[in-house]
Design an enzyme around this catalytic site. Structure first.
Site, PDB file in Angstrom:
ATOM      1  N   GLY B   8       0.859  -1.526   0.133  1.00  0.00           N
ATOM      2  CA  GLY B   8       0.261  -0.170   0.146  1.00  0.00           C
ATOM      3  C   GLY B   8       1.060   1.251  -0.028  1.00  0.00           C
ATOM      4  O   GLY B   8       2.020   1.928   1.311  1.00  0.00           O
ATOM      5  N   ASP B  31       2.399  -1.739  -4.279  1.00  0.00           N
ATOM      6  CA  ASP B  31       0.933  -1.275  -4.493  1.00  0.00           C
ATOM      7  C   ASP B  31       0.399  -1.382  -5.910  1.00  0.00           C
ATOM      8  O   ASP B  31       1.386  -1.809  -6.747  1.00  0.00           O
ATOM      9  CB  ASP B  31       1.501   0.192  -4.386  1.00  0.00           C
ATOM     10  CG  ASP B  31       0.036   1.381  -4.523  1.00  0.00           C
ATOM     11  OD1 ASP B  31      -0.437   1.597  -3.417  1.00  0.00           O
ATOM     12  OD2 ASP B  31      -0.616   0.925  -5.551  1.00  0.00           O
ATOM     13  N   ARG B  32      -1.053  -1.441  -6.189  1.00  0.00           N
ATOM     14  CA  ARG B  32      -1.639  -2.017  -7.313  1.00  0.00           C
ATOM     15  C   ARG B  32      -1.270  -0.777  -8.737  1.00  0.00           C
ATOM     16  O   ARG B  32      -1.640  -1.218  -9.661  1.00  0.00           O
ATOM     17  CB  ARG B  32      -2.739  -2.242  -7.264  1.00  0.00           C
ATOM     18  CG  ARG B  32      -3.456  -3.570  -6.244  1.00  0.00           C
ATOM     19  CD  ARG B  32      -5.211  -3.590  -5.928  1.00  0.00           C
ATOM     20  NE  ARG B  32      -5.631  -1.278  -5.852  1.00  0.00           N
ATOM     21  CZ  ARG B  32      -6.415  -1.240  -5.349  1.00  0.00           C
ATOM     22  NH1 ARG B  32      -7.947  -2.341  -5.848  1.00  0.00           N
ATOM     23  NH2 ARG B  32      -7.023  -0.097  -4.871  1.00  0.00           N
ATOM     24  N   ASN B  87      -6.058   2.076   9.424  1.00  0.00           N
ATOM     25  CA  ASN B  87      -7.345   2.178  10.302  1.00  0.00           C
ATOM     26  C   ASN B  87      -8.320   1.172  10.308  1.00  0.00           C
ATOM     27  O   ASN B  87      -9.232   1.024  10.606  1.00  0.00           O
ATOM     28  CB  ASN B  87      -7.620   3.578   9.846  1.00  0.00           C
ATOM     29  CG  ASN B  87      -7.092   4.621   9.728  1.00  0.00           C
ATOM     30  OD1 ASN B  87      -5.764   4.673  10.944  1.00  0.00           O
ATOM     31  ND2 ASN B  87      -6.632   5.789   9.319  1.00  0.00           N
ATOM     32  N   GLY B 115      -0.602  12.429   9.839  1.00  0.00           N
ATOM     33  CA  GLY B 115      -1.398  12.485   8.392  1.00  0.00           C
ATOM     34  C   GLY B 115       0.133  12.732   7.919  1.00  0.00           C
ATOM     35  O   GLY B 115       1.216  12.110   7.808  1.00  0.00           O
ATOM     36  N   LYS B 167      -5.141   3.954  18.546  1.00  0.00           N
ATOM     37  CA  LYS B 167      -6.251   5.150  17.678  1.00  0.00           C
ATOM     38  C   LYS B 167      -7.214   5.042  17.294  1.00  0.00           C
ATOM     39  O   LYS B 167      -7.809   6.528  17.491  1.00  0.00           O
ATOM     40  CB  LYS B 167      -5.550   4.568  16.555  1.00  0.00           C
ATOM     41  CG  LYS B 167      -4.843   5.350  15.133  1.00  0.00           C
ATOM     42  CD  LYS B 167      -4.934   6.167  15.537  1.00  0.00           C
ATOM     43  CE  LYS B 167      -4.361   7.211  14.036  1.00  0.00           C
ATOM     44  NZ  LYS B 167      -5.226   7.118  12.649  1.00  0.00           N
ATOM     45  N   ASN B 171      -8.535   9.418  17.762  1.00  0.00           N
ATOM     46  CA  ASN B 171      -9.496   9.877  16.657  1.00  0.00           C
ATOM     47  C   ASN B 171     -10.417  10.445  17.703  1.00  0.00           C
ATOM     48  O   ASN B 171     -10.654  11.783  16.648  1.00  0.00           O
ATOM     49  CB  ASN B 171      -9.547   9.050  15.750  1.00  0.00           C
ATOM     50  CG  ASN B 171      -8.042   9.184  14.831  1.00  0.00           C
ATOM     51  OD1 ASN B 171      -7.475   8.850  15.109  1.00  0.00           O
ATOM     52  ND2 ASN B 171      -8.834   9.184  13.549  1.00  0.00           N
ATOM     53  N   GLU B 174      -9.899  13.597  18.909  1.00  0.00           N
ATOM     54  CA  GLU B 174      -9.109  14.664  18.087  1.00  0.00           C
ATOM     55  C   GLU B 174     -10.363  15.073  17.339  1.00  0.00           C
ATOM     56  O   GLU B 174     -10.688  16.301  16.671  1.00  0.00           O
ATOM     57  CB  GLU B 174      -8.368  14.471  16.696  1.00  0.00           C
ATOM     58  CG  GLU B 174      -8.076  14.455  15.470  1.00  0.00           C
ATOM     59  CD  GLU B 174      -7.626  13.362  14.284  1.00  0.00           C
ATOM     60  OE1 GLU B 174      -6.923  12.327  14.068  1.00  0.00           O
ATOM     61  OE2 GLU B 174      -8.003  13.901  13.232  1.00  0.00           O
TER      62      GLU B 174
END
Lengths: 296, 296, 296, 296
Positions: B8, B31-32, B87, B115, B167, B171, B174
């Site tokens: 990815g 990755d594709r 995620n 990010g 995580k 979030n 956040e």
């Protein structure tokens, strides 16, 4: 049968005159609009009443009501009485009462609930002021309130201001109830598990825990417009919701439901609020998240 | 220096490969999209790594991640290890770990925050799994995490799933913080008592209680667009906010701020919600209140 | 007159048997408690009914209801029908219906509202399933629902699951309405502007916008205990409130009022929540603010 | 180097005197507590300063600050200046400024953030008033604010009142941020998926989106008391949170997060709130639900 001066013949006052007259009382009404007014001026209205007079004010809260009270304080005589039936803030009542008391004129504040249905159903009434004044005006209250036991549609809430205070809290509760129904309606609409949303809501009118007049009105609205899409979801708020939240602040009382209902109305009138533009901007900054550009 | 397979190479994965390589590690990426991929297939990727292998997955949560784990379970060998840095919902981790454990392949889940800034600043990492597996992958974690004491940008949160759980809650917090800043920004904008809103917010960066990275990003956004009106106030939400609220429900924990932040995002994407049409309809029914008709 | 098997004779089931018998129907009840049971076992119950049978389940939601359905699937015959009148999650209904359909046994889910008052007032009913099955059970529904037009106390909400879905949303609304009244009550109590809080609330029963069955119940509670201080402010929640909030999440519908009502219940059961200890700790850290030490 | 009169040597004022003196400025401090005061009275303080004087007030907001301004208006001379650095409501500033302007005394309001840490870190400052007055006091502001670019720890927010307005909103945001962390902490504690909650929170200090000074303080608190159970979850609120919510009301700005944070504090100080007793009473009425009786 008693005699009443009634100032303000708008949607509420006009209907109240009808209901009072239907009960056999004499009402002398005044409104700036001569088409509905029985008199040409406040002075004229006062002159048409026999002392001791009772004058009911039904004009917009705030400055218009305060000005009317001031004008009446100069026209009425000792022993007369003024009733403010509008949606005044309860703190105005003490000012009104003091102004009138200086001339030995009585004062009651009366919260009135029931909207356009009150003419036929009667109005729920919450009154603040001296017991002796309440007693004097009782024939009026009895004519305006719904049929049934007096104590189920009328209360003497306390001293001057308590009537409007009770009405303010009533409206705060009303905001919360309306929003509760609204959220339920949206959930039913969104999930599409229930096929016939209006039928379900109509079926809640008897036997359920949520049966209520607001539910009956929702059924009525759905009968006219089954998806409620003739109206925009743009909702005004009147003073009472805001004042209720102020009271929550002043008394350190948590009011999450009433505040949520009020904020939902605020938000309903916004398009792309500054707050949500800020959240979008933050997401854009940290994550390179896709955002909608204006005009994009 | 260690060797890592990385699946990815989107916004996050691409940057992580850069950071890892800058730290001297060998990264074989897949990755594709052949323009960014180092290999032609997962099979090819696995063949290019020396056993015992570590393969880091950085693809969208849910089905894509689950499918990648399944595929890897057929390609990797006993003693290898998979790390899910996406995620994913924490409940997926147990499924992934069990599938791989059946072939004696190790598994760690790693929540990654930071990010697009992570490439240069490092990523905050929260890891779930066995201590021995964490130990094996530590050179990778050390390269990805920010400079400074390890324990300030990395945690071993608990068993499998605990990394993504941490995580998720991160979030949720956040969401609440962003909404707090957003409400403050809107209040400053609306009241117009403060003349220079961007200057005030910039001036909060040092010494104040609200100083934070999100504040720094807000300052950055305001530098580019002082009234934040290039963006629409239309805000997506990713899974973590919703899952956090589900956890609040499951654990009977009041979460008024996190839920309010999530609902504000939901509402930002609606125009004339069914709920507010219902409130408008109710007001119309009882009060004859002025309402906005569609197209009116 | 029809014949019905009724499983579960607790507070709700017991009263429903009374109401059905009062309407002239034949009810064979089963409960684990032999003092109230008409039969010794489910097998016995089934043997006492004439085919095609209708069996109504009124046991706790979740495992007990699922197990009863499974057991019935082995006892009933093609053409029989099961109705789940408990508070099951709507997702259970599809499972129940599929299990029974494999044996050509029909299934309806029926949300039932009205509490202990239903025996005399009738129960509000919301039904999910095939129209032909609804038709077969209509004599039962007609006996259980309140007097008055059928469509005001009964709805066929949609396919299997829709009845419990409608009941779930009903209860979410109920949570919001109860909290709205509760906040209003607390504000009246706290501000002490209104002298006679119970009188004001009693006076809202006629003519006002908030008139409702819940208001009537609040009046009843205040009649018994004018300051509501015989009870602790410790409030349980059943599944429906939580599920409603899950639906809000799943459908991206803002539900600030329903969630606030649910969270208020969560909070009512906490003493010194971890969250508020964290806020206290933060204030202590940055401001040296006075805080309450445990045991201090 | 400049000369400053400083009134109020409590936790904040005392530290500010230290910081100003460390920067080489001359500070004449007055406090009612003779142990910390440099002068015996306000009159004495004024006599010790050379005209044109600058006097900084750091006493409790409301009546104490208003009284001090009034007293100073009688002691100071044309060309002098008063700065209110306390937590006054922004509407007080106009009153103060007008009173002093009548004697040609200047006035600035200054919101001060940073708590007990400001002595070493510097204070975040937000100032309202005339640019020429701000210019005169700049050496003071530069000494109090944190090191680094001036505009990152200081802002001239607008006219008189804008400094306290900015500080009020700052505190509103702070309430929301604190509650967001608090909810996250409680969720981590409750779910027990994360084994080492303090380690996770410590690990958020670098690289994550939630990194912030409040997070650093939470880490500090957890270092001292890993489960935060030395403190009770009883949280006071100061004026700014309430005023922020009032501003939301006045400007029709939805503030669900800030209000939720404020209400959580209100609720933290209640035991068995009237609201939740009302909800318990309603459940008892309609459902015969089990409730907790006082003393039961």
């Amino acid at each position: 049968m008693v005699q009443l001066g009634l100032i303000g013949l708008g949607k509420m006052g006009f209907n109240m005159r009808e209901r009072l007259r239907a009960a056999g009382h004499e009402v002398v009404g005044y409104d700036r609009n001569p088409d509905v007014s029985d008199t040409t001026s406040l002075e004229d209205l006062v002159s048409k009443l026999d002392a001791p007079r009772i004058v009911w004010i039904m004009v917009p809260a705030g400055e218009p009501t305060r000005a009317t009270v001031t004008e009446l304080s100069n026209l009425l005589a000792a022993g007369d009485m003024v009733i403010d039936g509008g949606n005044s803030k309860y703190t105005d009542d003490k000012l009104n009462a003091d102004l009138l008391a200086a001339k030995s004129i009585g004062y009651l504040d009366c919260g009135v609930s029931g909207g356009v249905w009150g003419k036929d159903n009667g109005y729920g009434l919450m009154v603040g002021g001296a017991a002796s004044d309440v007693e004097k005006a009782m024939p009026i209250f009895d004519a305006l309130r719904p049929d049934g036991p007096r104590e189920e549609g009328f209360s003497h809430a306390g001293d001057v201001g308590a009537g409007h205070y009770a009405k303010m809290i009533h409206n705060g509760i009303e905001y919360g109830m309306m929003q509760a129904f609204a959220e339920g309606f949206e959930l039913l609409e969104a999930a599409k598990v229930v096929k016939d949303v209006p039928a379900v809501i109509k079926g809640w009118q008897r036997g359920t825990v949520v049966r209520s007049w607001l539910l009956d009105l929702l059924v009525r609205a759905l009968d006219e417009d089954p998806e409620l899409d003739d109206l925009e979801g743009y909702v005004e708020d009147s003073g009472e919701g805001r004042w209720t939240l102020e009271e929550a602040i002043n008394n350190a009382v948590p009011a999450p439901v009433i505040s949520a209902a009020l904020f939902a109305r605020f938000a309903s009138r916004q398009e792309h609020s500054a707050a949500m533009r800020a959240v979008a901007a933050l997401r854009n900054q940290f994550g390179g998240h896709a955002v909608k550009k204006v005009g994009g």
